[in-house]
Structures are given as C-alpha cells and as structure tokens.
Design a protein around this motif. Structure first.
Motif, mmCIF file in Angstrom:
data_model
loop_
_atom_site.group_PDB
_atom_site.id
_atom_site.type_symbol
_atom_site.label_atom_id
_atom_site.label_comp_id
_atom_site.label_asym_id
_atom_site.label_seq_id
_atom_site.Cartn_x
_atom_site.Cartn_y
_atom_site.Cartn_z
ATOM 1 N N SER A 35 53.872 28.456 74.805
ATOM 2 C CA SER A 35 55.189 28.560 75.432
ATOM 3 C C SER A 35 55.053 28.818 76.924
ATOM 4 C CB SER A 35 56.023 29.655 74.768
ATOM 5 O OG SER A 35 55.332 30.876 74.811
ATOM 6 N N VAL A 36 56.166 28.596 77.601
ATOM 7 C CA VAL A 36 56.219 28.778 79.049
ATOM 8 C C VAL A 36 57.607 29.328 79.355
ATOM 9 C CG1 VAL A 36 57.074 26.451 79.521
ATOM 10 C CG2 VAL A 36 55.682 27.619 81.226
ATOM 11 N N ASP A 37 57.756 30.027 80.493
ATOM 12 C CA ASP A 37 59.091 30.517 80.827
ATOM 13 C C ASP A 37 59.450 30.200 82.271
ATOM 14 O OD1 ASP A 37 58.172 34.059 81.078
ATOM 15 O OD2 ASP A 37 57.837 32.359 82.428
ATOM 16 N N ASN A 41 55.154 31.778 83.495
ATOM 17 C CA ASN A 41 54.216 32.540 82.672
ATOM 18 C C ASN A 41 53.819 31.601 81.531
ATOM 19 O OD1 ASN A 41 54.598 34.962 84.112
ATOM 20 N ND2 ASN A 41 56.304 35.583 82.801
ATOM 21 N N ILE A 42 52.587 31.727 81.062
ATOM 22 C CA ILE A 42 52.069 30.824 80.042
ATOM 23 C C ILE A 42 51.515 31.611 78.870
ATOM 24 C CG2 ILE A 42 50.148 29.225 79.562
ATOM 25 C CD1 ILE A 42 50.471 28.238 82.477
ATOM 26 N N LYS A 43 51.842 31.164 77.666
ATOM 27 C CA LYS A 43 51.205 31.730 76.479
ATOM 28 C C LYS A 43 50.315 30.643 75.889
ATOM 29 C CE LYS A 43 53.385 35.346 73.739
ATOM 30 N NZ LYS A 43 54.339 35.590 72.637
ATOM 31 N N LEU A 44 49.055 30.993 75.686
ATOM 32 C CA LEU A 44 48.112 30.046 75.098
ATOM 33 C C LEU A 44 47.666 30.550 73.740
ATOM 34 C CD1 LEU A 44 45.630 29.207 78.015
ATOM 35 C CD2 LEU A 44 47.535 27.825 77.198
ATOM 36 N N VAL A 61 39.251 37.389 72.150
ATOM 37 C CA VAL A 61 40.632 37.031 72.490
ATOM 38 C C VAL A 61 40.895 35.600 72.041
ATOM 39 C CG1 VAL A 61 42.245 36.653 74.396
ATOM 40 C CG2 VAL A 61 40.693 38.609 74.455
ATOM 41 N N ARG A 62 41.931 35.431 71.180
ATOM 42 C CA ARG A 62 42.252 34.088 70.686
ATOM 43 C C ARG A 62 43.617 33.624 71.147
ATOM 44 N NH1 ARG A 62 38.114 33.610 70.673
ATOM 45 N NH2 ARG A 62 36.503 33.281 69.123
ATOM 46 N N ASN A 63 44.512 34.588 71.509
ATOM 47 C CA ASN A 63 45.824 34.242 72.062
ATOM 48 C C ASN A 63 46.018 35.086 73.300
ATOM 49 O OD1 ASN A 63 46.391 32.910 69.558
ATOM 50 N ND2 ASN A 63 46.932 34.910 68.722
ATOM 51 N N CYS A 64 46.657 34.513 74.314
ATOM 52 C CA CYS A 64 46.902 35.343 75.480
ATOM 53 C C CYS A 64 48.173 34.938 76.216
ATOM 54 C CB CYS A 64 45.705 35.341 76.424
ATOM 55 S SG CYS A 64 45.317 33.747 77.099
ATOM 56 N N PHE A 65 48.660 35.886 76.997
ATOM 57 C CA PHE A 65 49.806 35.699 77.867
ATOM 58 C C PHE A 65 49.268 35.741 79.283
ATOM 59 C CE2 PHE A 65 54.120 36.541 79.449
ATOM 60 C CZ PHE A 65 53.870 37.227 80.618
ATOM 61 N N ILE A 66 49.550 34.702 80.073
ATOM 62 C CA ILE A 66 49.057 34.652 81.446
ATOM 63 C C ILE A 66 50.242 34.722 82.389
ATOM 64 C CG2 ILE A 66 47.793 33.277 83.143
ATOM 65 C CD1 ILE A 66 46.418 31.896 80.698
ATOM 66 N N ARG A 67 50.185 35.690 83.309
ATOM 67 C CA ARG A 67 51.274 35.854 84.262
ATOM 68 C C ARG A 67 51.279 34.659 85.221
ATOM 69 N NH1 ARG A 67 53.417 38.957 88.710
ATOM 70 N NH2 ARG A 67 55.060 40.351 88.013
ATOM 71 N N THR B 13 58.604 33.206 77.421
ATOM 72 C CA THR B 13 57.305 33.556 76.871
ATOM 73 C C THR B 13 57.333 35.049 76.635
ATOM 74 O OG1 THR B 13 56.288 31.734 78.005
ATOM 75 C CG2 THR B 13 54.859 33.525 77.387
ATOM 76 N N TYR B 18 53.554 40.699 70.919
ATOM 77 C CA TYR B 18 52.353 41.512 71.144
ATOM 78 C C TYR B 18 52.610 43.003 70.941
ATOM 79 C CZ TYR B 18 49.996 37.483 73.357
ATOM 80 O OH TYR B 18 49.415 36.258 73.629
ATOM 81 N N LEU B 79 47.242 39.186 79.436
ATOM 82 C CA LEU B 79 47.280 40.082 78.276
ATOM 83 C C LEU B 79 46.730 39.281 77.110
ATOM 84 C CD1 LEU B 79 50.594 40.805 79.610
ATOM 85 C CD2 LEU B 79 49.630 42.776 78.507
ATOM 86 N N GLU B 81 45.432 39.054 73.098
ATOM 87 C CA GLU B 81 45.473 39.671 71.775
ATOM 88 C C GLU B 81 44.068 39.653 71.203
ATOM 89 O OE1 GLU B 81 48.310 37.798 69.172
ATOM 90 O OE2 GLU B 81 47.587 38.970 67.473
#
Lengths: 97, 128
Positions: A35-37, A41-44, A61-67, B13, B18, B79, B81
């Motif tokens: 997702s993106v906003d 910001n990006i969620k991978l 780490v398998r999922n992350c939120f990137i500012r 997002t 989390y 951040l 997980e």
C-alpha cells in the motif's frame, strides 16, 4: 498539489507489483508493494534486503512500513510502467493545475 | 481528533496492523530500536513499549534496554515487523555486555574520524 496526487494515484495502480525501494541511507529493500498513502509512505510485504550481509538486523523483517520522506528511488519493473499514460496524465495535471 | 473512516484505512498506509507487534525501528541517525508498538499518528510518531537499542559493531551486538519510548516521526526511516519464526540475527553474531559494545562503538567512531581527517589532509593533493 495535483502533481503529488498523480504519483499517489500511480503507485496505487502498482499495488501488488515487485519493487525495490532505495532509501536515502543507501539501504535498498525489495518487496511486493502492499500500500501507499498521500505522503507516499510505502508498505512492502515479503521483503528481502539487497546486500543482506551489510544489514544483519534486517534478517527477520518480512514486512515493513517506509516513511515517504526517506525514499530516494522506487525501482519499478519496466512492464509496470505505461510511460505514455503517465506522460499524458502529467501534461494534463500541469496544464489544469 | 477524529478517527479514520473506512475509506481512509483503504487508501492510507496504516500502522494499525503493526499495533501490539514487536517492531524494528530504524532511525535516521543509524540507530536500531526494538519494541512493541503501542501508539502512532499521521506523522509516524510512535510509542514503543519495552524498547531497547540493538547496538551492532561488526559481529558483536548488545541490546541496551530503554523502557517506554516516544519517537518523533521525522527521525523514522522504517518500521519493520519481526517474523517471530525467524532468527533476528545471523548465527555467527555474538551477544556481548553493554560495556564491551560501548568500547567497540568508540573504537569504530575513532577509526571513522581518523579516516575522515586523513582524507582531509590528502585533499590538497587534488586527486581526480
């Protein structure tokens, strides 16, 4: 203001694709765009770090939120880019404002 | 402050997924914090409970306990997980006491400073 919305819309269409996000601190992360906003910001998901040995802390780490503010590049698969569509949309946005 | 409507969650997002999870937080100054996410906002300000700093120098590391932390969003890089089924660190890495990691960090800093000052002294030579 309209041009930022253009990239937000563009990234929304890329959800589900494999991308590589290169950060300003030189860390590069490959993963599926979840997702993106509006701040870009990006969620991978299903992430793997490029040059894993240099970043041992990222191992599990398998999922992350990137500012959005720390992104340098988002590398896309060439098939994922309809450059003509993007070009036209940009001209329209720039003209209309 | 109004709560996000359903359409906001679809297009934003959200860090909501989390909440109450153990996260790795990378900061702009290179620090790595671990802790359970208890709160966040639209700036990616975050509250981590039971936070610790994972200090790594080469193959040695130490988890320095910090307690309850409020992180200002502008300092946040990422951040992540943590997958509880996977090892957080490669097996060859050794955990050491805090005093040792502090010594190693100091040595690393001094080596970087020395490298920087040597480069500065060489600059007059005007290499391409």
């Amino acid at each position: 203001m309209g041009l930022v919305q253009l990239f937000f819309s563009y990234f929304k269409d890329l959800v589900g694709r494999e991308v590589t996000v290169e950060l300003k601190n030189d860390l590069a992360i490959r993963g599926t765009l979840h997702s993106v906003d509006q701040y870009l910001n990006i969620k991978l998901e299903n992430t793997r770090v490029v040059d894993q040995d240099k970043y041992p802390h990222m191992l599990s780490v398998r999922n992350c939120f990137i500012r959005g503010s720390v992104v340098r590049y988002v590398q896309l698969p060439p098939e994922g880019v309809d450059i003509e569509l993007l070009h036209d949309a940009t001209r329209r946005e720039a003209r209309g404002g | 402050m109004s709560w996000a409507g359903p359409e906001d969650l679809l297009f934003s997002t959200s860090l909501a997924s989390y909440l109450d999870k153990k996260l790795l937080v990378l900061l702009r100054d290179g620090r790595k914090l671990l802790g359970v996410l208890r709160s966040f906002d639209q700036f990616a300000n975050a509250v981590l409970e039971g936070a610790c700093e994972r200090a790594i120098v080469g193959d040695i590391y130490c988890d320095i306990p910090l307690g309850l932390y409020v992180i200002r969003g502008e300092n946040v890089v990422l951040l992540g997980e943590l997958d509880l089924d996977k090892e957080e660190l490669p097996p060859h890495m050794t955990r050491v006491p805090e005093a040792e990691i502090k010594r190693a960090q100091k040595a690393e800093r001094e080596a970087t400073d020395l490298k920087g000052s040597m480069r500065k002294r060489m600059e007059f030579l005007d290499f391409d």
